[in-house]
Motif scaffolding. Structure first.
Motif, short mmCIF file in Angstrom:
data_model
loop_
_atom_site.label_atom_id
_atom_site.label_comp_id
_atom_site.label_asym_id
_atom_site.label_seq_id
_atom_site.Cartn_x
_atom_site.Cartn_y
_atom_site.Cartn_z
N LEU A 84 -30.50 -36.59 62.23
CA LEU A 84 -29.08 -36.34 62.45
C LEU A 84 -28.30 -36.61 61.17
N PRO A 85 -27.14 -35.98 61.03
CA PRO A 85 -26.32 -36.24 59.84
C PRO A 85 -25.69 -37.64 59.85
N ALA A 86 -26.06 -38.45 60.82
CA ALA A 86 -25.59 -39.84 60.84
C ALA A 86 -25.99 -40.57 59.56
N ALA A 87 -27.08 -40.07 58.89
CA ALA A 87 -27.49 -40.67 57.62
C ALA A 87 -26.33 -40.62 56.62
N LEU A 88 -25.64 -39.50 56.58
CA LEU A 88 -24.51 -39.36 55.65
C LEU A 88 -23.38 -40.31 56.01
#
Ligand code: NDP
Length: 476
Positions: free
Chosen positions: A437-441
């Protein structure tokens, strides 16, 4: 006293519950703040069973066999506290007070604690099914002590709805568990209703169909997997013609959906517990949007749509797509609601059996539906199932509908039909199944501006990068 059960608060719900007890052969003590309601119950329905009417709280309590079992069915909130305060001085150790109104579960936790300190049992019980359910058999969700259920269970199970001979009533868990489960039930009801409304709108806009034609589609759907009380009444409502105007009834109703607040409680609790209940939240906000008159007025005719009319060519295929999308979105809403029950159960130590909850919602209540059997079976296969959607039955049932679901949501977006619940359910489905998921960003940004640290995919530990300095990584 000899009465086996007492009911205080004889407005529509209490009156019907009292009649239900009496019709099932129980001797029912009845009481209401103002005696007129008690009198009218005796006058109108006294022949349905054995009622023992009292004008004072003292006489009411005295008319009951011990341990006394008293159902309080008054206006939720301050009235419930007032009635409890009036009752308590007359009660003896081991007596059981059941609050069957729509209490907010933190109030139930508070009340249970207070009565337990006095040696009394306090049972917060969800009761669903409205007036008719109360009379003919509701779905009942009692909390409180397991001991109190040994006394109450046989009585409540007898007056509850039955499906295949199985009562729609079971012990839920300690203190606030029963009212909590009733709250989530109502939240799911919001999601179910919003999804049905979106399906109706899609059929209306995509097919240009009349309310009566769409009503017939819902009636057809009610013979399959979607069979449920809400689909059934939707078919009925859509086919109803307004006598005054001769128009379809749904076309003359003002398009503003109101709410009494249980949806809001559910969403607030979802936020508190950090459980994504997007279906329920979107449904609650959709009602709020419908009532946002100044905003809607400002937007009407002002905001460019850049859409064209929707003219579906293969009508039968489109109807089937909407049906599959509705089913899939509905499973998402339930999956999320059951996650919320699991999270609260862990948080409050309730040990709630989710399969049993689906079982007691099969009859009596507003969300009663054929597919609840499937949910019970899923939790029977695995009591600790982490995600309802991941159960083998639902991966198949929902999975088959995914292409249709995508077509419907994409079509709605292209043609400007608002489908917040359909769209967010599909987004949840894609989010929860995503490998990455783009939660990393987001976590990286958080470390950048707030030194909130991050973890790495390639080794253990917690780290911080010195963003404003030389950008070396430090152990945090
Ligand atoms: P109301 O919520 O309208 O409450 C009216 C009753 O409360 C009357 O008996 C009234 O007595 C009593 N009451 C109000 N204030 C007091 C007080 N201070 N002291 C003593 N009695 C008081 O009745 P309903 O039957 O509609 O609902 C009862 C409960 O059931 C509510 O909690 C409601 O939320 C819930 N409910 C549940 C539904 C469901 O499907 N499960 C559907 C509808 C309601 P009096 O006659 O003297 O004014």
């Amino acid at each position: 006293g000899t009465a086996e059960i007492g009911v205080t608060g004889l407005a529509v719900m209490g009156r019907n519950l009292a009649r239900n007890f009496a019709r099932n052969g129980f001797t029912v003590a009845i009481h209401n703040r103002s005696f007129a309601k008690t009198q009218s119950l005796v006058d109108d329905h006294g022949d349905e069973g054995t009622f023992v009417a009292s004008e004072s709280v003292e006489d009411f309590v005295a008319s009951l066999a011990r341990p006394r079992k008293i159902v309080v069915m008054v206006k939720a909130g301050a009235a419930t506290d007032a009635v409890i305060d009036e009752l308590v001085p007359h009660l003896d150790e081991g007596d059981i007070v059941v609050d069957a109104g729509n209490a907010h579960f933190p109030d139930t936790i508070r009340r249970e604690k207070a009565l337990r300190a006095k040696g009394l049992h306090f049972v917060g019980s969800g009761v669903s099914g409205g007036e008719e359910g109360a009379l003919l058999g509701p779905s009942i969700m009692p909390g409180g002590t397991a001991e109190s259920y040994q006394w109450l269970g046989p009585i409540l199970e007898k007056i509850s709805a039955k499906v295949d001979g199985v009562p729609c009533c079971t012990y839920v868990g300690p203190d606030g568990a029963g009212h909590f489960v009733k709250m989530v039930h109502n939240g799911i009801e919001y999601a179910d209703m919003q999804l049905i409304a979106e399906a109706y709108d899609l059929l209306k806009q995509g097919l240009g169909a009349s309310a009566a034609e769409i009503g017939q589609i819902f009636a057809d759907w009610n013979t399959g997997d979607l069979e449920s009380f809400l689909i059934e009444i939707t078919a009925d409502v859509l086919q109803h013609v307004d006598a005054a105007s001769g128009s379809a009834f749904v076309d003359i109703v003002l398009d503003r959906a109101e709410q009494k607040g249980t949806g809001r409680w559910t969403v607030q609790n979802g936020l508190d517990l950090g459980v994504p209940i997007t279906g329920i939240a979107e449904a609650t906000f959709a009602r709020a949007l419908s009532g946002s008159v100044p905003q809607r007025t400002a937007a009407l005719g002002t905001l460019p749509a850049h859409t064209t009319d929707w003219q579906v060519e293969d009508r039968a295929a489109f109807i089937e797509d909407v049906r599959l999308a509705l089913y899939a979105s509905k499973v998402v809403a339930y999956s999320q609601g059951f996650d919320q029950i699991a999270a609260a159960s862990a948080e409050f130590g309730w040990d709630i059996d989710r399969g049993a909850m689906a079982r007691i919602w099969r009859g009596g209540c507003i969300i009663r539906a054929r597919f609840l059997n499937r949910i019970t079976e899923a939790y029977e296969r695995n009591v600790d199932l982490p995600l309802l959607l991941a159960d083998e039955y639902f991966t198949g049932a929902v999975g088959n509908g995914v292409p249709a679901w995508r077509r419907v949501v994409a079509g709605a977006a292209l043609h400007g039909v608002p489908t917040p619940a359909f769209s967010s359910s599909l987004a949840y489905y894609d989010g929860v199944r995503a490998e990455r998921l783009p939660a990393a960003l987001i976590q990286a940004q958080r470390d950048f501006f707030g030194a909130h640290t991050y973890r790495r995919t390639d080794r253990d530990g917690t780290f911080h990068t010195t963003w404003s300095g030389d950008r070396t990584e430090q152990d945090a």
